[in-house]
Motif scaffolding. Structure first.
Motif, PDB file in Angstrom:
ATOM      1  N   SER A  16       0.825  -1.209   0.000  1.00  0.00           N
ATOM      2  CA  SER A  16       0.000   0.000   0.000  1.00  0.00           C
ATOM      3  C   SER A  16       0.859   1.259   0.000  1.00  0.00           C
ATOM      4  O   SER A  16       0.411   2.313  -0.426  1.00  0.00           O
ATOM      5  N   LEU A  20       0.024   4.000 -11.310  1.00  0.00           N
ATOM      6  CA  LEU A  20       0.778   4.174 -10.058  1.00  0.00           C
ATOM      7  C   LEU A  20      -0.127   3.978  -8.851  1.00  0.00           C
ATOM      8  O   LEU A  20       0.210   3.284  -7.904  1.00  0.00           O
ATOM      9  N   ARG A  21      -1.302   4.599  -8.904  1.00  0.00           N
ATOM     10  CA  ARG A  21      -2.170   4.589  -7.727  1.00  0.00           C
ATOM     11  C   ARG A  21      -2.916   3.275  -7.540  1.00  0.00           C
ATOM     12  O   ARG A  21      -3.434   3.016  -6.456  1.00  0.00           O
ATOM     13  N   ARG A  56      -1.371   0.399  -8.251  1.00  0.00           N
ATOM     14  CA  ARG A  56      -0.288  -0.579  -8.156  1.00  0.00           C
ATOM     15  C   ARG A  56      -0.467  -1.488  -6.933  1.00  0.00           C
ATOM     16  O   ARG A  56      -0.445  -2.692  -7.023  1.00  0.00           O
TER      17      ARG A  56
END
Lengths: 236, 112
Positions: free
Chosen positions: A53, A222-223, A225
């Motif tokens: 996270s 990216l977010r 991932r």
């Protein structure tokens, strides 16, 4: 924390490796954990979760409180091709908080006048990437649609596990590209992860609009991932 | 995801802490370990403080730094870590509180 731990932590951060400091809030003792280190038990589970996270926080394990401080490398965008789209992408990506690098061996394209304030390598991708390797916290956007320039970095990005790999070009161009990359040894699953045609489907027409679509797609990758990794581990 | 900003030698508190320590300074590192409600700086944010009261980084964007710096002097002297909590709920808020209304917990430890 002691100086030795701090030095190691900073060295890992400089090397763009994911690392965390786990502090026992009871006695103040700390330990450094690298991504991939195998920690047994309930603390190991919390550590894995935090790496996925990227969220730092306090956890209770067997009656003891630990503070987990996660340091993920800053996200970077490597664009292959000092083209018109890159000229718009570079400043936008900088504003959005990314480090940006542009690689293009064609010296007529890769000029500082066209790319003020941008890290620019007027060299072949293989030469740049051997010095500055791709990694899982890097997005690669291949924007030349010239196989001589795009193919090698695309394959390198798949092998490095870049969080985003995108390639410009029509479906037909991309079909041929997939054939070449498969011949070069890329797996079917890796090839399927390439975003092509590159960018979110927002009907972008101009180079600047395509840059917006590419940047938005990179941010989305990216977010999500950590979420993708969580889904994989649940499925496993 | 936190801690994703680019490394900057002049502004990154952990890089500064390493350099200060190597220069022979005694210092403490303060870390935001928990936040509730609207907090100005995310969990994991650092402030480094030396014995002269010099500091870099931030744990609250300016609201409680003064109090943390004062506590850090004790932490460096005794060599013992300390947990601090700041909120806005009472009359002392104007001195060392968070005007945004949140609460934060800050862990201050010596750099050994």
């Amino acid at each position: 924390m002691d100086l030795k731990a701090l030095e190691t932590l900073n060295a890992e951060r400089r090397a763009r490796r994911a690392v965390m400091l786990v502090t026992d809030l009871g006695d103040g003792s700390g330990r450094l954990v690298r991504e991939g280190d195998d920690l047994a038990g309930a603390l190991g589970t919390e550590v894995d979760k935090a790496f996925r996270s990227g969220k730092s926080g306090t956890v209770e394990v067997e009656g003891r409180a630990f503070f987990i401080n996660v340091h993920l490398p800053p996200p970077r965008i490597v664009a292959i091709g000092a083209v018109h789209i890159s000229q718009a992408l570079a400043p936008m990506a900088r504003i959005a908080g990314f480090d940006v690098e542009i690689i293009d061996p064609r010296t007529a394209f890769a000029t500082p006048e066209r790319f003020p304030d941008t890290t620019l390598h007027a060299e072949w991708p293989e030469d740049v990437l051997s010095q500055r390797p791709l990694d899982p916290y890097t997005a690669l956007a291949a924007l030349t649609h010239d196989p001589k320039i795009d193919d090698l970095p695309l394959k390198a990005a798949l092998e490095a596990g870049c969080f985003y790999v995108g390639a410009l070009g029509s479906r037909k161009t991309h079909g041929k590209r997939l054939e070449r990359l498969a011949e070069a040894g890329a797996s079917h699953a890796a090839l399927a992860s390439i975003s092509a045609p590159i960018g979110l489907d927002i009907g972008a027409a101009s180079p600047a609009e395509i840059a917006v679509a590419v940047l938005a797609e990179i941010i989305g990758a990216l977010r999500s991932r950590g979420l993708a990794a969580t889904r994989e581990s649940r499925a496993a | 995801m936190e801690n994703l900003s680019a490394l900057d030698d002049d502004r990154d508190p952990l890089l500064i802490a390493e350099n200060w320590k190597k220069d022979g300074k005694s210092l403490a590192i303060a870390t935001v370990v928990e936040t509730w409600g609207s907090a100005p700086r995310p969990v994991g944010s650092h402030l480094v403080i030396d014995t002269d009261g010099n500091f870099e980084g931030s744990v609250s964007g300016g609201c409680v730094e003064g109090a943390v710096v004062a506590e850090a002097a004790d932490v460096i002297e005794t060599g013992r870590p300390r947990m601090l909590e700041f909120g806005v709920a009472d009359e002392t808020a104007w001195q060392v509180g968070l005007s945004c209304g949140g609460r934060i917990r800050v862990y201050v430890e010596p750099l050994g």
